[in-house]
Design a protein around this motif. Sequence first.
Motif, PDB file in Angstrom:
ATOM      1  N   ASN A  55       0.810  -1.211   0.000  1.00  0.00           N
ATOM      2  CA  ASN A  55       0.000   0.000   0.000  1.00  0.00           C
ATOM      3  C   ASN A  55       0.842   1.258   0.000  1.00  0.00           C
ATOM      4  OD1 ASN A  55      -2.462  -1.302   0.039  1.00  0.00           O
ATOM      5  ND2 ASN A  55      -2.364  -1.653   2.262  1.00  0.00           N
ATOM      6  N   VAL A  56       2.142   1.128   0.180  1.00  0.00           N
ATOM      7  CA  VAL A  56       3.008   2.297   0.241  1.00  0.00           C
ATOM      8  C   VAL A  56       3.749   2.437  -1.075  1.00  0.00           C
ATOM      9  CG1 VAL A  56       4.915   3.386   1.442  1.00  0.00           C
ATOM     10  CG2 VAL A  56       3.279   1.973   2.708  1.00  0.00           C
ATOM     11  N   ILE A  57       3.573   3.551  -1.734  1.00  0.00           N
ATOM     12  CA  ILE A  57       4.254   3.799  -3.006  1.00  0.00           C
ATOM     13  C   ILE A  57       5.252   4.920  -2.792  1.00  0.00           C
ATOM     14  CG2 ILE A  57       3.972   4.511  -5.396  1.00  0.00           C
ATOM     15  CD1 ILE A  57       1.248   3.275  -5.358  1.00  0.00           C
ATOM     16  N   GLY A  58       6.500   4.620  -2.975  1.00  0.00           N
ATOM     17  CA  GLY A  58       7.522   5.632  -2.803  1.00  0.00           C
ATOM     18  C   GLY A  58       7.817   6.356  -4.097  1.00  0.00           C
ATOM     19  N   VAL A  59       8.206   7.594  -3.960  1.00  0.00           N
ATOM     20  CA  VAL A  59       8.609   8.372  -5.132  1.00  0.00           C
ATOM     21  C   VAL A  59      10.107   8.562  -5.056  1.00  0.00           C
ATOM     22  CG1 VAL A  59       8.363  10.548  -6.352  1.00  0.00           C
ATOM     23  CG2 VAL A  59       6.401   9.560  -5.170  1.00  0.00           C
ATOM     24  N   ILE A  60      10.814   8.179  -6.077  1.00  0.00           N
ATOM     25  CA  ILE A  60      12.268   8.261  -6.053  1.00  0.00           C
ATOM     26  C   ILE A  60      12.737   9.182  -7.163  1.00  0.00           C
ATOM     27  CG2 ILE A  60      12.455   5.928  -5.147  1.00  0.00           C
ATOM     28  CD1 ILE A  60      13.242   4.995  -7.865  1.00  0.00           C
ATOM     29  N   PRO A  61      13.994   9.609  -7.094  1.00  0.00           N
ATOM     30  CA  PRO A  61      14.480  10.554  -8.109  1.00  0.00           C
ATOM     31  C   PRO A  61      14.367  10.000  -9.506  1.00  0.00           C
ATOM     32  CG  PRO A  61      16.023  10.324  -6.276  1.00  0.00           C
ATOM     33  CD  PRO A  61      14.968   9.281  -6.097  1.00  0.00           C
ATOM     34  N   ASP A  62      14.263  10.900 -10.458  1.00  0.00           N
ATOM     35  CA  ASP A  62      14.121  10.515 -11.867  1.00  0.00           C
ATOM     36  C   ASP A  62      15.374   9.790 -12.332  1.00  0.00           C
ATOM     37  OD1 ASP A  62      13.485  10.235 -14.434  1.00  0.00           O
ATOM     38  OD2 ASP A  62      13.419  12.365 -14.938  1.00  0.00           O
ATOM     39  N   LEU A  63      15.193   8.598 -12.876  1.00  0.00           N
ATOM     40  CA  LEU A  63      16.344   7.808 -13.331  1.00  0.00           C
ATOM     41  C   LEU A  63      16.693   8.058 -14.780  1.00  0.00           C
ATOM     42  CD1 LEU A  63      15.914   4.330 -11.679  1.00  0.00           C
ATOM     43  CD2 LEU A  63      17.420   6.183 -11.059  1.00  0.00           C
ATOM     44  N   LYS A  64      16.014   9.007 -15.426  1.00  0.00           N
ATOM     45  CA  LYS A  64      16.318   9.250 -16.842  1.00  0.00           C
ATOM     46  C   LYS A  64      17.737   9.755 -17.017  1.00  0.00           C
ATOM     47  CE  LYS A  64      11.563  10.097 -18.255  1.00  0.00           C
ATOM     48  NZ  LYS A  64      10.607  11.066 -18.797  1.00  0.00           N
ATOM     49  N   ARG A  65      18.250  10.498 -16.030  1.00  0.00           N
ATOM     50  CA  ARG A  65      19.635  10.933 -16.147  1.00  0.00           C
ATOM     51  C   ARG A  65      20.544   9.780 -15.773  1.00  0.00           C
ATOM     52  NH1 ARG A  65      21.881  13.342 -11.049  1.00  0.00           N
ATOM     53  NH2 ARG A  65      20.555  12.627  -9.366  1.00  0.00           N
ATOM     54  N   PRO A  66      21.658   9.606 -16.436  1.00  0.00           N
ATOM     55  CA  PRO A  66      22.559   8.506 -16.082  1.00  0.00           C
ATOM     56  C   PRO A  66      23.155   8.732 -14.708  1.00  0.00           C
ATOM     57  CG  PRO A  66      23.578   9.953 -17.686  1.00  0.00           C
ATOM     58  CD  PRO A  66      22.142  10.412 -17.538  1.00  0.00           C
ATOM     59  N   ASP A 291      -1.405  -0.122 -11.555  1.00  0.00           N
ATOM     60  CA  ASP A 291      -2.026   1.198 -11.448  1.00  0.00           C
ATOM     61  C   ASP A 291      -1.030   2.332 -11.680  1.00  0.00           C
ATOM     62  OD1 ASP A 291      -4.567   0.233 -10.960  1.00  0.00           O
ATOM     63  OD2 ASP A 291      -4.297   0.188  -8.779  1.00  0.00           O
ATOM     64  N   ASP A 292       0.214   2.003 -11.882  1.00  0.00           N
ATOM     65  CA  ASP A 292       1.240   3.029 -12.075  1.00  0.00           C
ATOM     66  C   ASP A 292       1.111   3.632 -13.472  1.00  0.00           C
ATOM     67  OD1 ASP A 292       4.150   3.916 -12.943  1.00  0.00           O
ATOM     68  OD2 ASP A 292       4.168   3.799 -10.752  1.00  0.00           O
ATOM     69  N   PRO A 293       1.319   4.948 -13.609  1.00  0.00           N
ATOM     70  CA  PRO A 293       1.196   5.582 -14.934  1.00  0.00           C
ATOM     71  C   PRO A 293       2.113   4.994 -15.997  1.00  0.00           C
ATOM     72  CG  PRO A 293       1.276   7.249 -13.205  1.00  0.00           C
ATOM     73  CD  PRO A 293       1.573   5.938 -12.542  1.00  0.00           C
ATOM     74  N   ARG A 294       3.261   4.457 -15.613  1.00  0.00           N
ATOM     75  CA  ARG A 294       4.206   3.914 -16.593  1.00  0.00           C
ATOM     76  C   ARG A 294       3.869   2.483 -17.007  1.00  0.00           C
ATOM     77  NH1 ARG A 294      10.328   5.930 -15.176  1.00  0.00           N
ATOM     78  NH2 ARG A 294       9.848   8.097 -14.715  1.00  0.00           N
ATOM     79  N   TYR A 295       2.992   1.852 -16.275  1.00  0.00           N
ATOM     80  CA  TYR A 295       2.733   0.428 -16.510  1.00  0.00           C
ATOM     81  C   TYR A 295       2.151   0.184 -17.897  1.00  0.00           C
ATOM     82  CZ  TYR A 295       0.689  -4.217 -15.925  1.00  0.00           C
ATOM     83  OH  TYR A 295       0.341  -5.537 -16.095  1.00  0.00           O
ATOM     84  N   ARG A 296       1.153   0.946 -18.281  1.00  0.00           N
ATOM     85  CA  ARG A 296       0.471   0.687 -19.551  1.00  0.00           C
ATOM     86  C   ARG A 296       1.434   0.767 -20.728  1.00  0.00           C
ATOM     87  NH1 ARG A 296      -5.124   3.639 -20.939  1.00  0.00           N
ATOM     88  NH2 ARG A 296      -5.695   2.272 -19.209  1.00  0.00           N
ATOM     89  N   ARG A 297       2.291   1.785 -20.725  1.00  0.00           N
ATOM     90  CA  ARG A 297       3.230   1.920 -21.841  1.00  0.00           C
ATOM     91  C   ARG A 297       4.234   0.766 -21.863  1.00  0.00           C
ATOM     92  NH1 ARG A 297       6.979   7.197 -23.430  1.00  0.00           N
ATOM     93  NH2 ARG A 297       8.019   6.201 -25.193  1.00  0.00           N
TER      94      ARG A 297
END
Length: 440
Positions: A55-66, A291-297
Amino acid sequence: MIPGLRRSAPVDPEPSDSGSWALGENAPFIPSLVQPEPETEPTEEPKIPSLRRSNVIGVIPDLKRPLATIPSLTQRAPAAELDPAASEPAEATPNAAPAPVTIPAPVGSPAPQIANLRRSQAPTPEPEAEPDTPKPRGERERSSGYVPSTLVHRQAQASTAIDALVSSAIAAGGRRDTHTARLRELGESAYVRIAQLFPGPLDLPRGDLKSLPSASAHGPLLRLCIALGPAIGPFILARLDDPDPNVRFYGALLFQELRASDAVPPLAHLAFDSDRDVRTIAMRVLETYHDDPRYRRAVQELRGEISSTVAKRRQQAMQAMGTLRDVAALAKLIDVLDEDDLEIGAAALTALCTITGQHLGMTSQPWRDWLAANRERARIDWMIDSLEHRDPAVRRWAYEELVRITEARVAYNPRGDEADRAAGVARWRAWWASARDSAR
């Protein structure tokens, strides 16, 4: 699917006639059509009913940058080129400047020209190296402790004190708050070292996927990572391409509890991992992010690989669709049955049976007729229908799948006589009708 059905408190599975609950439930019975793909692991595709979404969803820094662009992590020489003597940590004093590193000439390079041996014996200073990021190692050169090289060598100067703290945290079982708080204060340098040591000592063997518990039950370093929370996430994600399958396996399993939206693309990439267990765990953990926004893609991209020109990749994509229960993939999977490749067709059939709970054979038309008649119904309805299937293995699988996705336990015996099974099916239909009414 009724909202909330997958988020209720986990229910500890009860023993059944099929044995203990598994991280991967057995797929419906399918006659042996082809020889299984040549892998060292068991050919039967394991499924994972016991993974449930935290039930706990953590938000972590954007990994798009290397990771190599994190401030102050560049300008270090690769570990393989360091003088072993120079890599030994000196006794640290506060704010002491790091000791210089001697980089020996590569083996086989031309010997330096000596102009006059009678001159002063003082060595001629070598020109200062260009401040550049070390060249990344190839896949075969990486050790099982691989993380980006700039992170490794940034950590080298201060590893003694951090190692002592991490060792103490592991000895305490990864549960002591004082260790966790101190490691958070140390921040990046501590997280790098933990990632290097991952997965650490294990309390349970990796072994069979059946009855596999969650990551926190497997070892103190995994529990420590979960206690540290989202901040450690990017450093563990950096190891999901490690050559060691054990690292990839536990790295994927960790993100069942260490919730991180940035974990979705790397988990999806593991659908094509060389290790069957890694593929299975990654897909079952990925399913908990539905339910995550990235899941569908991510799932859409996996679904597209069903049309790949590479046969093995196609098979692995279809296995992923089955493990993810991707209803949207049914039409593409049915089309595959029209192809002449029996091995590819068998992979499609397995996925179809797993998603629908039906077993309609290798001919596409019965599947098209079934899909046309049931497309608008909920998948739970499909599973309840399968409780009446003539094959006991399919009935048992459908019952276990219903318990997995609803977390409800309605009395039903897949091996009971016809009257007993009919009564169980009626109870499931009544429960499902009540659940839908409550959700409205």
